[in-house]
Design a protein around this motif. Structure first.
Motif, PDB file in Angstrom:
ATOM      1  N   LEU A   1      -5.920 -14.027   2.783  1.00 51.42           N
ATOM      2  CA  LEU A   1      -4.773 -14.039   1.884  1.00 51.42           C
ATOM      3  C   LEU A   1      -3.490 -14.251   2.675  1.00 51.42           C
ATOM      4  O   LEU A   1      -3.415 -13.903   3.853  1.00 51.42           O
ATOM      5  N   PRO A   2      -2.450 -14.792   2.054  1.00 47.80           N
ATOM      6  CA  PRO A   2      -1.156 -14.873   2.733  1.00 47.80           C
ATOM      7  C   PRO A   2      -0.597 -13.472   2.955  1.00 47.80           C
ATOM      8  O   PRO A   2      -0.895 -12.533   2.200  1.00 47.80           O
ATOM      9  N   TYR A   3       0.229 -13.349   3.998  1.00 47.37           N
ATOM     10  CA  TYR A   3       0.663 -12.023   4.453  1.00 47.37           C
ATOM     11  C   TYR A   3       2.130 -12.061   4.849  1.00 47.37           C
ATOM     12  O   TYR A   3       2.615 -13.046   5.413  1.00 47.37           O
TER      13      TYR A   3
ATOM     14  N   GLU B   1       3.784  -8.767  16.824  1.00 46.57           N
ATOM     15  CA  GLU B   1       2.427  -8.260  17.023  1.00 46.57           C
ATOM     16  C   GLU B   1       1.613  -8.346  15.731  1.00 46.57           C
ATOM     17  O   GLU B   1       0.437  -8.732  15.749  1.00 46.57           O
ATOM     18  N   ALA B   2       2.239  -7.977  14.598  1.00 48.62           N
ATOM     19  CA  ALA B   2       1.526  -8.022  13.322  1.00 48.62           C
ATOM     20  C   ALA B   2       1.159  -9.453  12.937  1.00 48.62           C
ATOM     21  O   ALA B   2       0.040  -9.720  12.477  1.00 48.62           O
ATOM     22  N   LEU B   3       2.098 -10.386  13.124  1.00 52.18           N
ATOM     23  CA  LEU B   3       1.818 -11.780  12.773  1.00 52.18           C
ATOM     24  C   LEU B   3       0.753 -12.383  13.683  1.00 52.18           C
ATOM     25  O   LEU B   3      -0.100 -13.160  13.232  1.00 52.18           O
TER      26      LEU B   3
ATOM     27  N   SER C   1       4.008  -3.033   6.659  1.00 56.87           N
ATOM     28  CA  SER C   1       4.875  -2.756   7.808  1.00 56.87           C
ATOM     29  C   SER C   1       4.073  -2.128   8.935  1.00 56.87           C
ATOM     30  O   SER C   1       4.610  -1.427   9.782  1.00 56.87           O
ATOM     31  N   SER C   2       2.752  -2.380   8.925  1.00 54.47           N
ATOM     32  CA  SER C   2       1.876  -1.870   9.978  1.00 54.47           C
ATOM     33  C   SER C   2       0.740  -2.866  10.191  1.00 54.47           C
ATOM     34  O   SER C   2       0.631  -3.867   9.477  1.00 54.47           O
ATOM     35  N   ASP C   3      -0.141  -2.561  11.140  1.00 53.01           N
ATOM     36  CA  ASP C   3      -1.272  -3.447  11.419  1.00 53.01           C
ATOM     37  C   ASP C   3      -2.280  -3.493  10.278  1.00 53.01           C
ATOM     38  O   ASP C   3      -3.031  -4.463  10.144  1.00 53.01           O
ATOM     39  N   TYR C   4      -2.318  -2.438   9.458  1.00 55.28           N
ATOM     40  CA  TYR C   4      -3.372  -2.321   8.457  1.00 55.28           C
ATOM     41  C   TYR C   4      -3.408  -3.538   7.530  1.00 55.28           C
ATOM     42  O   TYR C   4      -4.451  -4.179   7.353  1.00 55.28           O
ATOM     43  N   SER C   5      -2.270  -3.851   6.911  1.00 53.88           N
ATOM     44  CA  SER C   5      -2.248  -4.953   5.956  1.00 53.88           C
ATOM     45  C   SER C   5      -2.447  -6.305   6.636  1.00 53.88           C
ATOM     46  O   SER C   5      -2.989  -7.239   6.034  1.00 53.88           O
TER      47      SER C   5
ATOM     48  N   ARG D   1       0.821  -1.229   0.000  1.00 56.26           N
ATOM     49  CA  ARG D   1       0.000   0.000   0.000  1.00 56.26           C
ATOM     50  C   ARG D   1       0.844   1.262   0.000  1.00 56.26           C
ATOM     51  O   ARG D   1       0.366   2.339  -0.352  1.00 56.26           O
ATOM     52  N   ALA D   2       2.126   1.177   0.392  1.00 55.86           N
ATOM     53  CA  ALA D   2       2.975   2.360   0.487  1.00 55.86           C
ATOM     54  C   ALA D   2       3.349   2.865  -0.909  1.00 55.86           C
ATOM     55  O   ALA D   2       3.288   2.117  -1.882  1.00 55.86           O
TER      56      ALA D   2
END
Length: 348
Positions: free
Chosen positions: A196-198, A211-213, A183-187, A112-113
């Motif tokens: 979807l895979p992330y 935290e994101a994972l 690189s943030s919580d959004y995605s 998204r960046a």
């Protein structure tokens, strides 16, 4: 690699050294990709960055076509396409054609960046005319559009009271694997919501990965594309025969990242000998040391243990390494031997 080791993949920003042209850097990338292919690495992803003298990865689909054509079995993809910079149909067509040309080998990583500075970002989205003002806010919709248009059934487009089918290729037989990057919580939340895979950009951020994972895994909803959460870890890595040599080879990229983080003018990546002449103020030395502590830099045994340890810590069975080793003066300009060495020594 032993059976207990994580699978290895590669992230490439196509670095441009002070002794290289863009063509030299591209030639070095092809050699690096062939090395990864020969060593059995799982995938090779190419980034999207713009208007950065030290980075030649401006156009992932073009680079993917080049690398996929030069390799035999490794999966090749984007790490990633910055979707708000592009019309969804263009992205869907590009990756549908890549999948048609190299079936079963193409990954579409979407971010998204902007991947650049604000002025260049404006030029990408508006200067040539073509991307909506609210492209960032419409990111979830754009992701859905790309997925639909790459599917064999296509997307439904209503114009003047009639519905038209819109497909990325006339006759799709396969679909590239789609990943969300961030690189943030959004995605992490969006990937979980859409099933979807992330991938979290640990190589760039260095913090917030766990935290994101956890957020992604906790909120994941199964989808037709994916039944369970799927992710991996990205790492900046330099491996050399000795710790001292690895530390030397890491310095050019550390200085490039320091310049980016501190608002200094960006330039081509220094050679090792050039980097060693740079004198830093104390606060910058502290920041550089903090970045270094989050990278894997060392001899083969040390590096392999560190990579395996981080994979276990974050519960992943794959690690995508960003080989950031610099080059010594006198290196063949169309090669990156220290980056190739990193892959060979890490694979063992």
């Amino acid at each position: 690699m032993t059976s207990s080791s994580p699978a290895l993949s590669v992230l490439d920003l196509v670095p441009v050294r002070s002794d290289q042209s863009s063509g030299d850097a591209l030639a070095a990338t092809v050699r690096l990709a062939r090395t990864a292919d020969e060593l059995g690495f799982r995938r090779y992803w190419l980034a999207e960055h713009h208007n950065m003298p030290a980075v030649a990865a401006t156009n992932p689909p073009v680079l993917i076509a080049m690398v996929a054509g030069a390799t035999r079995q490794i999966r090749v993809g984007s790490g990633g396409v910055m979707l708000p910079n592009h019309a969804p149909l263009v992205v869907a067509e590009q990756f549908a054609l890549l999948e048609a040309a190299h079936p079963g080998r193409i990954d579409l990583g979407i971010g998204r960046a902007p991947g650049t500075d604000p002025v260049t970002g404006w030029a990408l989205r508006h200067g040539a005319g073509g991307v909506a003002d609210d492209a960032v806010n419409r990111f979830p919709e754009y992701v859905d559009n790309v997925l639909a248009m790459m599917d064999a059934g296509g997307a439904a487009l209503s114009v003047a009271g009639r519905t038209h089918a819109l497909r990325a290729t006339p006759r799709a037989e396969g679909v590239a694997d789609v990943w969300l990057l961030g690189s943030s919580d959004y995605s992490a939340r969006l990937a979980a919501e859409k099933g979807l895979p992330y991938v979290f950009a640990h190589h760039f951020s260095g913090s917030g990965t766990a935290e994101a994972l956890e957020l992604y895994r906790t909120h994941f909803r199964p989808s037709p594309e994916l039944a369970a959460p799927r992710t991996f870890l990205t790492l900046n890595v330099v491996v050399a025969p000795t710790q001292e040599e690895a530390d030397r080879l890491a310095l050019p990229q550390l200085l490039s990242m320091l310049a980016l983080r501190t608002g200094q003018p960006l330039s081509e990546q220094r050679l090792v000998e050039e980097a060693e002449l740079v004198e830093l103020p104390e606060p910058h030395r502290d920041l550089l040391d903090a970045m270094r502590s989050r990278w894997v830099i060392g001899d083969p045994e040390t590096a392999r243990k560190a990579v395996a340890g981080l994979a276990a810590e974050h519960g992943v069975d794959e690690v995508m390494v960003h080989p950031v080793a610099g080059a010594l003066a006198g290196t063949d300009r169309r090669t990156s031997p220290a980056r190739e060495q990193t892959l060979r020594l890490l694979a063992g």
